[in-house]
Design an enzyme around this catalytic site. Sequence first.
Site, PDB file in Angstrom:
ATOM      1  N   SER A 156      61.501  22.633  18.525  1.00  0.00           N
ATOM      2  CA  SER A 156      60.243  23.171  18.469  1.00  0.00           C
ATOM      3  C   SER A 156      59.588  24.173  17.657  1.00  0.00           C
ATOM      4  O   SER A 156      58.580  24.288  17.322  1.00  0.00           O
ATOM      5  CB  SER A 156      59.863  23.612  19.852  1.00  0.00           C
ATOM      6  OG  SER A 156      60.770  24.839  20.317  1.00  0.00           O
ATOM      7  N   HIS A 208      59.150  18.970  24.367  1.00  0.00           N
ATOM      8  CA  HIS A 208      58.087  18.813  23.333  1.00  0.00           C
ATOM      9  C   HIS A 208      57.907  17.583  23.060  1.00  0.00           C
ATOM     10  O   HIS A 208      57.417  17.267  22.098  1.00  0.00           O
ATOM     11  CB  HIS A 208      58.485  19.661  22.123  1.00  0.00           C
ATOM     12  CG  HIS A 208      58.173  21.345  22.234  1.00  0.00           C
ATOM     13  ND1 HIS A 208      56.764  21.588  22.172  1.00  0.00           N
ATOM     14  CD2 HIS A 208      58.801  22.258  22.387  1.00  0.00           C
ATOM     15  CE1 HIS A 208      56.726  23.044  22.519  1.00  0.00           C
ATOM     16  NE2 HIS A 208      57.919  23.368  22.556  1.00  0.00           N
ATOM     17  N   LYS A 259      53.901  21.727  29.610  1.00  0.00           N
ATOM     18  CA  LYS A 259      53.379  21.270  28.342  1.00  0.00           C
ATOM     19  C   LYS A 259      52.246  20.064  28.159  1.00  0.00           C
ATOM     20  O   LYS A 259      51.231  20.403  29.028  1.00  0.00           O
ATOM     21  CB  LYS A 259      54.580  21.413  27.244  1.00  0.00           C
ATOM     22  CG  LYS A 259      55.228  22.530  27.051  1.00  0.00           C
ATOM     23  CD  LYS A 259      56.212  22.529  26.114  1.00  0.00           C
ATOM     24  CE  LYS A 259      56.928  24.066  25.906  1.00  0.00           C
ATOM     25  NZ  LYS A 259      58.316  24.210  25.926  1.00  0.00           N
TER      26      LYS A 259
HETATM   27  C1  LIG Z   1      59.118  25.258  26.811  1.00  0.00           C
HETATM   28  C2  LIG Z   1      60.645  24.822  26.585  1.00  0.00           C
HETATM   29  C3  LIG Z   1      61.692  24.969  27.842  1.00  0.00           C
HETATM   30  C4  LIG Z   1      61.075  26.036  28.789  1.00  0.00           C
HETATM   31  O1  LIG Z   1      60.002  25.134  29.810  1.00  0.00           O
HETATM   32  P1  LIG Z   1      59.333  26.160  30.812  1.00  0.00           P
HETATM   33  O2  LIG Z   1      59.090  24.799  31.801  1.00  0.00           O
HETATM   34  O3  LIG Z   1      58.214  26.614  30.363  1.00  0.00           O
HETATM   35  O4  LIG Z   1      60.356  26.991  31.293  1.00  0.00           O
HETATM   36  C5  LIG Z   1      62.717  24.502  27.743  1.00  0.00           C
HETATM   37  N1  LIG Z   1      63.389  23.793  26.596  1.00  0.00           N
HETATM   38  C6  LIG Z   1      62.345  23.613  25.541  1.00  0.00           C
HETATM   39  C7  LIG Z   1      62.901  22.712  24.533  1.00  0.00           C
HETATM   40  C8  LIG Z   1      61.066  23.897  25.640  1.00  0.00           C
HETATM   41  O5  LIG Z   1      60.298  23.606  24.638  1.00  0.00           O
END
Ligand SMILES: *Cc1c(COP(=O)(O)O)cnc(C)c1O
Length: 395
Positions: free
Chosen positions: A184, A212, A241
């Site tokens: 990301s 992502h 997201k």
């Molecule tokens: C955003 C993200 C997380 C964490 O996700 P949350 O639900 O906000 O805790 C974990 N792994 C990756 C690759 C992320 O981009």
Amino acid sequence: MPTAFLDDIRATLAQIEAEGLYKRERLIASPQSTRVQVAGREVINLCANNYLGLANHPALVEAATQAMQAHGFGMASVRFICGTHGLHRTLETRLAEYLGTEDSILFAACFDANGALFEPLLGPEDAVVSDALNHASIIDGIRLCKARRYRYANSDMSDLEAQLQAARDGGARHIMIATDGVFSMDGYLAKLPEIRALADQYGAALMVDDCHATGFMGPQGRGTPAHLGVRADILTGTLGKALGGALGGYIAGPQPVIDLLRQRARPYLFSNALPPAIVAAGIAALDLVEAADDLRAQLFDNAAYWRAGLSAAGFDLLEGEHPIIPVMLHDAHRAQAMAARLFELGIYVSGFFFPVVPRGKARIRTQMNAALTRADLDQALAAFTQAGHDTGVLS
Ligand SMILES: *Cc1c(COP(=O)(O)O)cnc(C)c1O
């Protein structure tokens, strides 16, 4: 607290500040959207993970509101005691169907899902082989398990093979490869076809964290593996997201994996159930996302337009096809200065620097969103060009 203890903490804070690494949070006074109210004015937001623009979608607000009216506010229990509502099982089944796995299990966040995954599945006689740029939550989850750990350089397939061989030579009973679907900070996709082939060659399981990508990469937005035509054994992901942007995480995979996690995963057993409103909105998000080819087309159209515009203006970009488009500034102070100038010009972006990216690789990570219009993007391009000149990033 003892004075000496606090003094040490203050010294650390001063050090962070001196290195230009101190992060300050801006206060948003409107719903999350392409344009948000901050510090009394409207700015274009280019740094949310709001890929499909669902964070304030009326259908999700409605689903959450109705669920709260019908099912109340909180569950006041972990899932296994008295915290499982029918909605939880509906969402778990829907996620599994969407992702093409046998079942799934919800967590409070994907951070928890990744923290939960490894420890119950892998013992000291097993091995986990992990990409060096994996998300912090994967790294922490792996730290919590007793398996032997092997790390390969980011997307370096010969190193992956060397680490698999080392795991094999070390006598590993089971091997799991762990990778982000999309890295990301860079917007790079994992080389899943090659990783899958190596997994098969070495008899390893493949875990992909697709935070992502789920919702917008690949057919029906089923994620990076679907996009690249590859099967992952275990997927982790987030509702925070593209799938609505609130919170919630999950692990999807084979039935025995999910069953064992329900018995043993510590963040599942010892942390509260997601509230009905969030779960109902997650189901509504899946309804929308499964049919959102128009939003996905708009998202990638916006990404191509934005990338081409920044590139023509002379910015140093990382190559890629993902709607994460990082503008490389290298130096943390410069990234801070550029983000600050952009904010004055009505563009909300965030400088990324150590520890979220390596030292010397500071950047502004821009992220596209299906709801951004051409007018938004043209305004943002003009502001980037202006800020680039004002801060000496562009000559
Ligand atoms: C955003 C993200 C997380 C964490 O996700 P949350 O639900 O906000 O805790 C974990 N792994 C990756 C690759 C992320 O981009």
